[in-house]
Design a protein around this motif. Structure first.
Motif, PDB file in Angstrom:
ATOM      1  N   ALA A 178     -15.512 -63.805  36.989  1.00  0.00           N
ATOM      2  CA  ALA A 178     -16.811 -63.208  36.661  1.00  0.00           C
ATOM      3  C   ALA A 178     -17.200 -62.154  37.689  1.00  0.00           C
ATOM      4  CB  ALA A 178     -17.892 -64.285  36.606  1.00  0.00           C
ATOM      5  N   TYR A 213     -15.601 -68.676  36.498  1.00  0.00           N
ATOM      6  CA  TYR A 213     -16.125 -69.834  35.760  1.00  0.00           C
ATOM      7  C   TYR A 213     -15.007 -70.362  34.880  1.00  0.00           C
ATOM      8  CZ  TYR A 213     -20.836 -68.285  36.990  1.00  0.00           C
ATOM      9  OH  TYR A 213     -21.961 -67.919  37.658  1.00  0.00           O
ATOM     10  N   HIS A 261     -33.599 -55.529  36.616  1.00  0.00           N
ATOM     11  CA  HIS A 261     -33.142 -54.623  35.566  1.00  0.00           C
ATOM     12  C   HIS A 261     -33.947 -53.343  35.579  1.00  0.00           C
ATOM     13  CE1 HIS A 261     -31.069 -57.827  33.005  1.00  0.00           C
ATOM     14  NE2 HIS A 261     -30.179 -56.971  33.441  1.00  0.00           N
ATOM     15  N   VAL A 279     -22.805 -75.500  39.066  1.00  0.00           N
ATOM     16  CA  VAL A 279     -22.132 -75.170  37.808  1.00  0.00           C
ATOM     17  C   VAL A 279     -20.737 -75.772  37.812  1.00  0.00           C
ATOM     18  CG1 VAL A 279     -21.390 -73.301  36.307  1.00  0.00           C
ATOM     19  CG2 VAL A 279     -23.415 -73.017  37.735  1.00  0.00           C
ATOM     20  N   GLU A 333     -34.499 -61.498  39.189  1.00  0.00           N
ATOM     21  CA  GLU A 333     -35.402 -60.907  38.187  1.00  0.00           C
ATOM     22  C   GLU A 333     -36.776 -61.569  38.219  1.00  0.00           C
ATOM     23  OE1 GLU A 333     -33.698 -60.270  34.338  1.00  0.00           O
ATOM     24  OE2 GLU A 333     -31.678 -60.455  35.113  1.00  0.00           O
ATOM     25  N   PRO A 371     -25.812 -53.572  34.563  1.00  0.00           N
ATOM     26  CA  PRO A 371     -26.033 -54.031  33.196  1.00  0.00           C
ATOM     27  C   PRO A 371     -25.878 -55.541  33.064  1.00  0.00           C
ATOM     28  CG  PRO A 371     -23.897 -52.966  33.396  1.00  0.00           C
ATOM     29  CD  PRO A 371     -24.598 -52.758  34.690  1.00  0.00           C
ATOM     30  N   SER A 372     -26.343 -56.075  31.957  1.00  0.00           N
ATOM     31  CA  SER A 372     -26.299 -57.505  31.714  1.00  0.00           C
ATOM     32  C   SER A 372     -24.862 -58.026  31.766  1.00  0.00           C
ATOM     33  CB  SER A 372     -26.912 -57.772  30.345  1.00  0.00           C
ATOM     34  OG  SER A 372     -27.226 -59.120  30.246  1.00  0.00           O
ATOM     35  N   GLY A 373     -24.689 -59.185  32.399  1.00  0.00           N
ATOM     36  CA  GLY A 373     -23.380 -59.815  32.415  1.00  0.00           C
ATOM     37  C   GLY A 373     -22.431 -59.290  33.475  1.00  0.00           C
ATOM     38  N   CYS A 374     -22.934 -58.441  34.395  1.00  0.00           N
ATOM     39  CA  CYS A 374     -22.037 -57.868  35.395  1.00  0.00           C
ATOM     40  C   CYS A 374     -21.954 -58.745  36.639  1.00  0.00           C
ATOM     41  CB  CYS A 374     -22.468 -56.461  35.761  1.00  0.00           C
ATOM     42  SG  CYS A 374     -24.069 -56.426  36.581  1.00  0.00           S
ATOM     43  N   GLY A 375     -22.616 -59.899  36.616  1.00  0.00           N
ATOM     44  CA  GLY A 375     -22.435 -60.832  37.726  1.00  0.00           C
ATOM     45  C   GLY A 375     -23.512 -60.791  38.792  1.00  0.00           C
ATOM     46  N   LYS A 376     -24.675 -60.228  38.483  1.00  0.00           N
ATOM     47  CA  LYS A 376     -25.740 -60.162  39.488  1.00  0.00           C
ATOM     48  C   LYS A 376     -26.245 -61.556  39.856  1.00  0.00           C
ATOM     49  CE  LYS A 376     -28.388 -57.703  36.790  1.00  0.00           C
ATOM     50  NZ  LYS A 376     -27.537 -57.640  35.582  1.00  0.00           N
ATOM     51  N   SER A 377     -26.545 -62.347  38.833  1.00  0.00           N
ATOM     52  CA  SER A 377     -27.034 -63.699  39.119  1.00  0.00           C
ATOM     53  C   SER A 377     -25.956 -64.515  39.814  1.00  0.00           C
ATOM     54  CB  SER A 377     -27.432 -64.400  37.826  1.00  0.00           C
ATOM     55  OG  SER A 377     -28.472 -63.714  37.193  1.00  0.00           O
ATOM     56  N   THR A 378     -24.738 -64.337  39.370  1.00  0.00           N
ATOM     57  CA  THR A 378     -23.627 -65.045  39.996  1.00  0.00           C
ATOM     58  C   THR A 378     -23.548 -64.690  41.476  1.00  0.00           C
ATOM     59  OG1 THR A 378     -22.432 -64.977  37.905  1.00  0.00           O
ATOM     60  CG2 THR A 378     -21.137 -65.393  39.898  1.00  0.00           C
TER      61      THR A 378
END
Ligand SMILES: Nc1ncnc2c1ncn2[C@@H]1O[C@H](COP(=O)(O)OP(=O)(O)OP(=O)(O)O)[C@@H](O)[C@H]1O
Ligand SMILES: [Mg+2]
Lengths: 295, 277
Positions: free
Chosen positions: B41, B36, B226, B79, B195, B60-67
């Motif tokens: 990311a 990004y 999660h 984006v 999620e 964990p949060s911010g590890c790029g799953k959604s990405t």
């Protein structure tokens, strides 16, 4: 042990008046009453002076004796024609530009920045300047002369900035979730805009439209130079035509003994404005509910 | 490049139904990196997502799953400043290729988001709008599909009397099922769920989870969660993502019981045991 630096919890049975709280509340009420009160007073004054002369024939006759007698039919017709041209031109440009600003250049870009700045400047330009521009460009350069067309186009230039910024706000207030959901369903951008974003953005458009129509109907200066002030019934958009505001101005300032008809015309103008507002809300409401009721 | 060839685990698994036994890959991801605005990311993700199976993405949060799931239907295109490199093959076609038909891609690869996001339309129109846009015009066919799909997600009895009421009047759990119906009505091959239960109460989440389980075999599902217990309940495969050297990366991938019971990496071991890594 309670912390001594914090005042003890107040007893619940002991009602204490919070004076600053009350003062602010009263002030807010007072201001609100003042605003509604002055509006009612203006309308009441208009009705008191204008209503006695108001009759069906006032709406269906042509003015006689420079407007002291007769009615205002040609003036109403010219007004509606000018307003119609103004909206027919400005609405598509408004929606197009707002979509460009809010959907295609969301994060900025030089052109979008420039367009936005220009609109802000234009929104603050006095109407007489638009009049001079309209006269030079539409009436003289494009050869439209003093005509309803020239006046309508000038008004369109004048209300566009207000319309666009308000519609853009409307589009910006649409939650991003809708755009994501639409993209994830493979809806094309035009379909997304038309079916989902535009209905949700409509309240912004309506606010702009009502402000714009108000400004257009109130206008005199810009129209004196472009549509002129001939009070005859127009036979085409290329004829000169006089709007209600100009008629009021003329009767009040240039025609001795025209005051009572000026009042009556003003009453008609206010009624027209209210009718247009109600109609706009009604149409917008139907449009908003189209998504719900339409199969 | 070739030594990183996609390995597909062929161990049979007792819970796995025949429909995803073959383990043929549906999506093959190779050396996928996403940044990004120049900031990495996600780095070098390579994995195969087997056809008809449910693959859970955890971490964990911010590890790029959604990405990661966003690249599978190119939502990342929305984006600004997002750059995607590598290959994502769906049916032998690299969807990251500039010539990919995005509308067709997103019809094949449906997506559900964390927060239910029905359109401000009626329940019926929420389903007929995408269908119409993809060429179904006949009123009778549309009505049939609406009923069929609402039954499929267990919503029919709850909403059959108010199909023309706003979808936004539904409860959160019902809205999420409607979103699932909206995606399924286009008959996608792949379903991405980011999620999908985390904004719902446990009961509504349980209903959605059961629905997801019922998709096994018919659709290839990628679910971000999660909730490790949920991953264990629904998934055939698990991919564990982690932040390493400032960017997300996949640190472990395999059948659910091997990842949970015999993790290869110490981070995974700590993570699945709920130890703060
Ligand atoms: N639109 C964006 N613009 C800039 N950076 C982004 C954007 N989306 C995600 N990132 C960054 O990419 C990284 C991965 O984000 P991502 O949303 O994929 O994580 P995640 O694993 O889904 O987290 P979570 O579990 O909290 O949803 C994060 O460092 C985040 O800051
Ligand atoms: Mg996420």
């Amino acid at each position: 042990m309670p912390d001594p630096s914090v005042s003890p919890l107040p007893s619940l049975s002991e009602h204490r008046v919070d004076w600053p709280d009350r003062a602010v509340a009263s002030l807010v009420w007072l201001v609100a009453l003042l605003v509604t009160g002055s509006l009612l007073w203006i309308v009441g004054d208009l009705a008191r002076h204008g209503a006695p002369e108001l009759s069906w024939s006032f709406l269906t006759d042509s003015p006689r004796d420079a407007g002291r007698a007769g009615g205002i039919l040609p003036v109403v017709v010219s007004t509606l024609m000018i307003l119609g041209i103004c909206l027919a031109v400005s609405l598509p440009m408004d929606v197009g530009t707002a979509i460009f600003l809010a959907e295609f250049t969301r994060t900025g870009g030089l052109l979008a920045h420039f367009v936005r700045r220009s609109l802000d400047v234009l929104a603050g330009v006095p109407s007489i300047v638009f009049g001079l521009f309209g006269n030079a460009f539409f009436s003289i350069y494009l050869g439209m002369g003093f005509s309803i067309l020239s006046g309508g186009l000038t008004l369109a230039c004048m209300v566009l900035p207000i319309l666009i910024r308000s519609t853009e706000e409307g589009f910006r207030s649409v939650p991003d979730e809708y755009r994501k959901a639409a993209a994830a369903l493979g809806l094309s951008q035009p379909a997304t805009l038309w079916q989902i974003l535009l209905p949700v953005a409509t309240p912004g458009l309506v606010v702009g439209l009502i402000l714009g129509v108000g400004r257009a109907l109130a206008e005199t200066a810009a129209l004196l130079f472009t549509s002129g002030y001939v009070a005859r019934m127009p036979s085409s958009v290329l004829d000169s035509g006089r709007t209600l505001s100009i008629h009021i101005y003329d009767l009040a300032m240039n025609v001795p003994g025209g005051e009572s008809n000026a009042y009556t015309t003003a009453l008609v103008l206010i009624t027209l404005l209210l009718m247009i507002n109600v109609l706009t809300f009604w149409i917008a409401d139907r449009w908003l509910h189209r998504g719900i009721t339409h199969r | 490049m070739n030594d990183k060839s996609v390995s597909i685990d062929r161990r049979p698994w007792t819970k796995r139904p025949a429909c995803c036994e073959s383990r043929d890959p549906c999506i093959e991801v190779r050396d996928l990196s996403v940044s990004y605005g120049g900031k990495l990311a996600l780095r070098d993700v390579t994995l195969a997502i087997p056809l008809g199976c449910i693959t859970a993405v955890v971490g964990p949060s911010g590890c790029g799953k959604s990405t990661f799931v966003g690249t599978l239907n190119r939502m990342t295109d929305l984006v600004d400043g997002c750059r995607v490199e590598g290959r994502v093959e769906l049916g032998g076609h690299d969807i990251l290729n500039g010539r990919t038909d995005l509308i067709g891609l997103r019809r094949r690869v449906g997506m559900i988001f964390q927060n239910p996001n029905p359109f401000p339309l009626s329940i019926r129109r929420s389903l007929t709008l995408p269908l119409r846009r993809h060429g179904v015009r006949n009123r009778r066919i549309l009505d049939g599909k609406v009923e069929g799909i609402l039954r499929r997600v267990g919503l029919w009895d709850e909403v059959k009397d108010r199909l023309d009421h706003p979808a936004l009047d539904l409860s959160g759990g019902q809205q999420q099922r409607l979103c699932l119906a909206r995606a399924l009505v286009l008959e996608p091959q792949v379903l991405l769920l980011d999620e999908p239960c985390s904004a719902l109460d446990p009961i509504a989440g349980g209903v959605v989870e059961d629905l997801i389980l019922s998709l096994r075999g018919r659709y290839t599902v990628v679910i971000v969660t999660h909730n490790l217990a949920q991953a264990r309940r629904v998934a055939d495969d698990v991919a564990v993502f982690w932040v390493r050297a400032g960017a997300g990366a996949m640190i472990e991938h395999g059948p659910v019981e091997s990842v949970f019971d015999a993790p290869r990496s110490e981070w995974t071991a700590a993570y699945v045991q709920g130890v703060h890594g």
